[in-house]
Design an enzyme around this catalytic site. Structure first.
Site: not given
Ligand code: PEP
Length: 248
Positions: A11, A96, A171, A210, A231-232
């Protein structure tokens, strides 16, 4: 070897108590699919306790922690504290963190070892930048990251997972080709076996970057893809559950 898939949501810095309904909806689906897929949500530290109390038996994770067990580290959180709050796993080495907090492989390894010491399962992230892939260095960079950040002790097939997350795919809506994912996961599997012996066969290697309901099945069909770090698309149960169902 057959490995049950793990789908973990990250999250990041999103979510307050107003979002606990999303956690409950995911936990309910996870209960229904128990035995077919493992599911976890890595929520902000502030939400771990409430989330864990709201959905007993469901895996609530953290996103990072300090490598020391205790001490003068203002604002930091130790693995044992996360465990005490109700977390049973943690992410370490997310790009990150590596980028914004200058965490190198040695720090990531120390965090992974601290997590395992405090009985948190660990999802250890590795991944190359856009420039590294363009330069044809993705395999070299990512396998070196794994070698240098893998915990030296305490890791088993049950308590460690690796997340391959190309930084340029996080992302952005961009996803590597299935051939590129297969090549990287096979290379990571070889390194895991070299480092951990038989346990390296059982360690799950997740893909992250993604992942959505629309591409999950194709990604999960790739050899050595044992789940996803999301993530998202993990913030809303309606987006996350199609991914979980694809893995099941
Ligand atoms: C993440 O930050 O671990 C990630 C995979 O983000 P997203 O799914 O948004 O690309």
């Amino acid at each position: 070897m057959s490995r049950r898939k793990l789908v973990a949501g990250n999250w990041k810095m999103h979510g307050t108590s107003a979002d606990l309904g999303e956690v409950a909806a995911v936990a309910e689906a996870a209960r229904r699919l128990e035995g077919k897929v493992d599911v976890a949500l890595c929520v902000p530290a502030t939400l771990i306790h409430r989330a864990a109390e709201a959905v007993p038996g469901f895996t609530i994770g953290a996103q990072d922690m300090h490598m020391a067990d205790k001490g003068a580290h203002t604002g930091d959180i130790a693995a044992a504290m996360l465990h005490d709050a109700g977390a049973s796993l943690t992410i370490v080495g997310h790009s990150e963190r590596r980028d914004a907090h200058r965490e190198d492989d040695a720090a990531v390894r120390a965090k992974a070892e601290a997590g395992l010491r405090s009985v948190l399962d660990v999802i250890l992230c590795v991944g190359e930048s856009d420039a590294e892939r363009e330069a044809g260095r993705a395999l070299e960079v990512v396998t070196a990251q794994l070698r240098a950040s893998l915990p030296r002790e305490g890791a088993t097939a049950a308590n460690l997972a690796i997340a391959y997350e190309p930084i340029w795919a996080i992302g952005t809506g961009k996803v590597p080709s299935t051939d590129d994912i297969a090549e990287m996961h096979a290379a990571l599997r070889r390194k895991l076996i070299e480092a951990l012996g038989d346990a390296g066969e059982g360690v799950r290697i997740l893909y992250g970057g993604s992942v959505k309901g629309s591409n999950a099945a194709e990604i999960f069909a790739v050899a050595d893809v044992d789940g996803a770090l999301v993530g998202g698309a993990s913030l809303k149960a309606a987006d996350f559950l199609p991914i979980v169902e694809a893995a099941a």
